[in-house]
Design a protein around this motif. Sequence first.
Motif, PDB file in Angstrom:
ATOM      1  N   LEU A   1       0.828  -1.207   0.000  1.00 28.83           N
ATOM      2  CA  LEU A   1       0.000   0.000   0.000  1.00 28.83           C
ATOM      3  C   LEU A   1       0.864   1.260   0.000  1.00 28.83           C
ATOM      4  O   LEU A   1       0.578   2.233  -0.699  1.00 28.83           O
ATOM      5  CB  LEU A   1      -0.929  -0.002   1.208  1.00 28.83           C
ATOM      6  N   CYS A   2       1.930   1.231   0.795  1.00 27.50           N
ATOM      7  CA  CYS A   2       2.825   2.395   0.867  1.00 27.50           C
ATOM      8  C   CYS A   2       3.490   2.667  -0.480  1.00 27.50           C
ATOM      9  O   CYS A   2       3.548   3.819  -0.938  1.00 27.50           O
ATOM     10  CB  CYS A   2       3.892   2.175   1.939  1.00 27.50           C
ATOM     11  N   LEU A   3       3.987   1.627  -1.114  1.00 29.13           N
ATOM     12  CA  LEU A   3       4.664   1.803  -2.404  1.00 29.13           C
ATOM     13  C   LEU A   3       3.694   2.299  -3.470  1.00 29.13           C
ATOM     14  O   LEU A   3       4.038   3.164  -4.289  1.00 29.13           O
ATOM     15  CB  LEU A   3       5.309   0.489  -2.830  1.00 29.13           C
ATOM     16  N   MET A   4       2.489   1.769  -3.470  1.00 25.07           N
ATOM     17  CA  MET A   4       1.504   2.221  -4.457  1.00 25.07           C
ATOM     18  C   MET A   4       1.106   3.673  -4.225  1.00 25.07           C
ATOM     19  O   MET A   4       0.833   4.418  -5.166  1.00 25.07           O
ATOM     20  CB  MET A   4       0.270   1.314  -4.415  1.00 25.07           C
ATOM     21  N   ALA A   5       1.093   4.079  -2.942  1.00 30.28           N
ATOM     22  CA  ALA A   5       0.716   5.458  -2.628  1.00 30.28           C
ATOM     23  C   ALA A   5       1.810   6.455  -2.997  1.00 30.28           C
ATOM     24  O   ALA A   5       1.517   7.600  -3.356  1.00 30.28           O
ATOM     25  CB  ALA A   5       0.400   5.574  -1.139  1.00 30.28           C
ATOM     26  N   LEU A   6       3.053   6.028  -2.937  1.00 30.37           N
ATOM     27  CA  LEU A   6       4.173   6.964  -3.053  1.00 30.37           C
ATOM     28  C   LEU A   6       4.870   6.965  -4.408  1.00 30.37           C
ATOM     29  O   LEU A   6       5.619   7.897  -4.714  1.00 30.37           O
ATOM     30  CB  LEU A   6       5.218   6.645  -1.977  1.00 30.37           C
ATOM     31  N   THR A   7       4.676   5.914  -5.196  1.00 33.07           N
ATOM     32  CA  THR A   7       5.457   5.780  -6.426  1.00 33.07           C
ATOM     33  C   THR A   7       4.569   5.462  -7.617  1.00 33.07           C
ATOM     34  O   THR A   7       3.412   5.077  -7.467  1.00 33.07           O
ATOM     35  CB  THR A   7       6.501   4.654  -6.284  1.00 33.07           C
ATOM     36  N   LYS A   8       5.168   5.585  -8.785  1.00 28.74           N
ATOM     37  CA  LYS A   8       4.529   5.193 -10.049  1.00 28.74           C
ATOM     38  C   LYS A   8       5.558   4.418 -10.859  1.00 28.74           C
ATOM     39  O   LYS A   8       6.776   4.515 -10.608  1.00 28.74           O
ATOM     40  CB  LYS A   8       4.055   6.429 -10.813  1.00 28.74           C
ATOM     41  N   PRO A   9       5.147   3.616 -11.836  1.00 29.18           N
ATOM     42  CA  PRO A   9       6.100   2.855 -12.646  1.00 29.18           C
ATOM     43  C   PRO A   9       7.186   3.768 -13.231  1.00 29.18           C
ATOM     44  O   PRO A   9       6.892   4.860 -13.717  1.00 29.18           O
ATOM     45  CB  PRO A   9       5.230   2.240 -13.741  1.00 29.18           C
ATOM     46  N   GLY A  10       8.428   3.290 -13.129  1.00 27.98           N
ATOM     47  CA  GLY A  10       9.558   4.069 -13.624  1.00 27.98           C
ATOM     48  C   GLY A  10      10.291   4.839 -12.550  1.00 27.98           C
ATOM     49  O   GLY A  10      11.420   5.293 -12.754  1.00 27.98           O
ATOM     50  N   ASP A  11       9.650   5.006 -11.371  1.00 29.02           N
ATOM     51  CA  ASP A  11      10.324   5.682 -10.260  1.00 29.02           C
ATOM     52  C   ASP A  11      11.437   4.789  -9.714  1.00 29.02           C
ATOM     53  O   ASP A  11      11.465   3.573  -9.941  1.00 29.02           O
ATOM     54  CB  ASP A  11       9.331   5.997  -9.143  1.00 29.02           C
ATOM     55  N   THR A  12      12.320   5.394  -8.935  1.00 32.99           N
ATOM     56  CA  THR A  12      13.465   4.678  -8.367  1.00 32.99           C
ATOM     57  C   THR A  12      13.334   4.618  -6.855  1.00 32.99           C
ATOM     58  O   THR A  12      13.069   5.619  -6.194  1.00 32.99           O
ATOM     59  CB  THR A  12      14.781   5.381  -8.736  1.00 32.99           C
ATOM     60  N   ILE A  13      13.530   3.429  -6.317  1.00 34.16           N
ATOM     61  CA  ILE A  13      13.464   3.229  -4.867  1.00 34.16           C
ATOM     62  C   ILE A  13      14.792   2.690  -4.368  1.00 34.16           C
ATOM     63  O   ILE A  13      15.447   1.885  -5.038  1.00 34.16           O
ATOM     64  CB  ILE A  13      12.315   2.278  -4.484  1.00 34.16           C
ATOM     65  N   ALA A  14      15.217   3.154  -3.201  1.00 31.74           N
ATOM     66  CA  ALA A  14      16.452   2.683  -2.576  1.00 31.74           C
ATOM     67  C   ALA A  14      16.130   1.610  -1.546  1.00 31.74           C
ATOM     68  O   ALA A  14      15.223   1.780  -0.719  1.00 31.74           O
ATOM     69  CB  ALA A  14      17.184   3.842  -1.917  1.00 31.74           C
ATOM     70  N   LEU A  15      16.880   0.493  -1.589  1.00 36.88           N
ATOM     71  CA  LEU A  15      16.718  -0.620  -0.664  1.00 36.88           C
ATOM     72  C   LEU A  15      18.072  -1.001  -0.090  1.00 36.88           C
ATOM     73  O   LEU A  15      19.108  -0.789  -0.718  1.00 36.88           O
ATOM     74  CB  LEU A  15      16.138  -1.849  -1.376  1.00 36.88           C
ATOM     75  N   GLU A  16      18.048  -1.602   1.091  1.00 37.98           N
ATOM     76  CA  GLU A  16      19.270  -2.184   1.629  1.00 37.98           C
ATOM     77  C   GLU A  16      19.627  -3.441   0.838  1.00 37.98           C
ATOM     78  O   GLU A  16      18.757  -4.092   0.284  1.00 37.98           O
ATOM     79  CB  GLU A  16      19.072  -2.548   3.099  1.00 37.98           C
ATOM     80  N   SER A  17      20.917  -3.777   0.840  1.00 37.44           N
ATOM     81  CA  SER A  17      21.342  -4.993   0.146  1.00 37.44           C
ATOM     82  C   SER A  17      22.406  -5.691   0.979  1.00 37.44           C
ATOM     83  O   SER A  17      23.352  -5.036   1.425  1.00 37.44           O
ATOM     84  CB  SER A  17      21.898  -4.650  -1.230  1.00 37.44           C
ATOM     85  N   PRO A  18      22.235  -7.003   1.242  1.00 40.08           N
ATOM     86  CA  PRO A  18      21.176  -7.882   0.755  1.00 40.08           C
ATOM     87  C   PRO A  18      19.808  -7.516   1.335  1.00 40.08           C
ATOM     88  O   PRO A  18      19.712  -6.947   2.413  1.00 40.08           O
ATOM     89  CB  PRO A  18      21.626  -9.274   1.219  1.00 40.08           C
TER      90      PRO A  18
ATOM     91  N   GLN B   1      10.736  -8.624  -5.112  1.00 44.30           N
ATOM     92  CA  GLN B   1       9.680  -9.012  -6.049  1.00 44.30           C
ATOM     93  C   GLN B   1       8.564  -7.979  -6.083  1.00 44.30           C
ATOM     94  O   GLN B   1       8.019  -7.677  -7.145  1.00 44.30           O
ATOM     95  CB  GLN B   1       9.122 -10.375  -5.657  1.00 44.30           C
ATOM     96  N   LEU B   2       8.223  -7.425  -4.920  1.00 44.20           N
ATOM     97  CA  LEU B   2       7.157  -6.437  -4.845  1.00 44.20           C
ATOM     98  C   LEU B   2       7.506  -5.181  -5.634  1.00 44.20           C
ATOM     99  O   LEU B   2       6.690  -4.702  -6.441  1.00 44.20           O
ATOM    100  CB  LEU B   2       6.881  -6.078  -3.380  1.00 44.20           C
ATOM    101  N   VAL B   3       8.699  -4.640  -5.437  1.00 37.73           N
ATOM    102  CA  VAL B   3       9.041  -3.383  -6.114  1.00 37.73           C
ATOM    103  C   VAL B   3       9.141  -3.580  -7.624  1.00 37.73           C
ATOM    104  O   VAL B   3       8.749  -2.699  -8.402  1.00 37.73           O
ATOM    105  CB  VAL B   3      10.337  -2.768  -5.538  1.00 37.73           C
ATOM    106  N   LEU B   4       9.620  -4.730  -8.065  1.00 43.53           N
ATOM    107  CA  LEU B   4       9.697  -4.971  -9.498  1.00 43.53           C
ATOM    108  C   LEU B   4       8.312  -5.165 -10.099  1.00 43.53           C
ATOM    109  O   LEU B   4       8.055  -4.738 -11.234  1.00 43.53           O
ATOM    110  CB  LEU B   4      10.568  -6.198  -9.788  1.00 43.53           C
ATOM    111  N   SER B   5       7.406  -5.775  -9.341  1.00 43.26           N
ATOM    112  CA  SER B   5       6.041  -5.969  -9.850  1.00 43.26           C
ATOM    113  C   SER B   5       5.332  -4.631 -10.053  1.00 43.26           C
ATOM    114  O   SER B   5       4.394  -4.544 -10.858  1.00 43.26           O
ATOM    115  CB  SER B   5       5.234  -6.838  -8.885  1.00 43.26           C
ATOM    116  N   LEU B   6       5.777  -3.598  -9.345  1.00 40.43           N
ATOM    117  CA  LEU B   6       5.188  -2.269  -9.475  1.00 40.43           C
ATOM    118  C   LEU B   6       5.911  -1.420 -10.521  1.00 40.43           C
ATOM    119  O   LEU B   6       5.619  -0.231 -10.674  1.00 40.43           O
ATOM    120  CB  LEU B   6       5.208  -1.555  -8.116  1.00 40.43           C
ATOM    121  N   GLY B   7       6.854  -2.033 -11.233  1.00 45.85           N
ATOM    122  CA  GLY B   7       7.556  -1.327 -12.305  1.00 45.85           C
ATOM    123  C   GLY B   7       8.567  -0.315 -11.818  1.00 45.85           C
ATOM    124  O   GLY B   7       8.892   0.656 -12.530  1.00 45.85           O
ATOM    125  N   LEU B   8       9.128  -0.528 -10.624  1.00 50.39           N
ATOM    126  CA  LEU B   8      10.086   0.412 -10.051  1.00 50.39           C
ATOM    127  C   LEU B   8      11.525   0.001 -10.354  1.00 50.39           C
ATOM    128  O   LEU B   8      11.833  -1.181 -10.480  1.00 50.39           O
ATOM    129  CB  LEU B   8       9.898   0.502  -8.536  1.00 50.39           C
TER     130      LEU B   8
END
Length: 485
Positions: free
Chosen positions: A187-204, A211-218
């Motif tokens: 819900l948070c990702l859908m509220a804040l982003t649109k396909p093509g936007d860039t999100i920062a994540l920790e790695s690993p 999988q969630l962020v890629l499914s939203l086209g981020l």
Amino acid sequence: MGKDFLYRVLAQNIADKIYNGVLKANERLPSVRMLSKEHGISMNTAKRVFVALEALSLVYSKPQSGYFVNALNQHKLQLPQMPQMGLMKDGAEPDELISSVYANMGRHDLTLFSIGVPSGKLLPLAKLKKEILMATRELNGGGAEYESLQGNLKLRRMIAVRSMAWGGTLTAEDVITTNGCMHALSLCLMALTKPGDTIALESPCYPGILQLVLSLGLKVIELTCDPILGIDTHSLERLLPQIDACLLVPNFNTPLGYCMPDKNKMEVVRLLAKYKVPLIEDDTYGDIYFGRERPKCCKTFDEEGNVLWCGSVSKTLAPGYRVGWVAAGKYKDQILRLKLIHALSSTALIHEAVGNFLKTGRYDHHLHQLRKTLMENYQRYANVIAEFFPEGTRISRPQGGLALWVELPKSIDTIKLYNYGLKMNMSIAPGRMFTLQNQFQNCMRLCLGLPWTDELRFALVQLGNLAKMMLQVEQSDMTTQINEF
């Protein structure tokens, strides 16, 4: 010298003596009072020294007796190495591998080192059943009716009350319930982003989030993480002009298990507010700390409503109940609109039962035992790994949570190790699952949330011997070797 700096120096001095063998296993350490007197510091500062050492599993306490050096072999094992990360360009999602590993959920014929939830044997299942029966009596219509869009009031009140443990000031009106933490994050990702936007994540990073962020086209930027401190705030600041949103797990990130220091959390919140980048904070593991105190959250330092704090009981109480929540700050109305579309209502019966379990204090009693078990498992895993795994193996030093990150010698491919392990009735989570880059092939995550038994120890020893075998024989001979093992 500042008090914050001084306690860290003292903690590091004692840690160095433990690592170097000057202080021996089970040796008693100076008391809090003695440390305070010797160094001219307050009792509170002296206590912080031992809290810091306890968080690293270097010492343990005995009631009425003081602090002692832990007899742990993990101090012979170095920390994992963390390579540099960058923007994901090729969409290299390890989809098939993730599907294969998670297809093993619920299999009782396997030792599931791969699934990051506590075993049902560590959960208060009988007490939860009673709470569900009670909820059917207390709720209108026995729980068959829709509840309010924002969610079960009792649960929301208890989440707000519990926020005081990490310095939060939430009220029930700040909280929206969800069907697990992944639903909240979605819900948070859908509220804040649109396909093509860039999100920062920790790695690993947890595979479900990838999988969630890629499914939203981020697009994804993977942030380099120190295995003890987490992300580097200076590196984050350099990248912020490219980022539309940030999703972090500051407390006991899986798979590394680190806890971001408070000053770093504060700096992350400040930087993201400065650049007007929203922060989604996944605090699913915050209640399963190995130290004495529940760590603060990034939300603790949020003065502008820019942090969307998400949590659940999926990793602590009941994975299958799917009880989660979000305190969305200034984005609350957007989250409610999306919940109306995608869920309408949470499961009233289950959420009422969990809310009551939190209210009665049974949850805290359960957490106390769960934290103790997980920390003991970490120590036992580390001892077995130090004795039976290949020379050069490295492990994380989790300060809480359910995960242990293991880095094997470079020539060992943990996807192959996973496939060979299945033939021996065990399942691991290969490191390649936790990144979109071409890395971590020689790493794996092991779940600490399993009851420690002779059978579990034997499986872990087998896994180590299997890894050793992979160093010694050619791929063409491996199948024969496995059959003879």
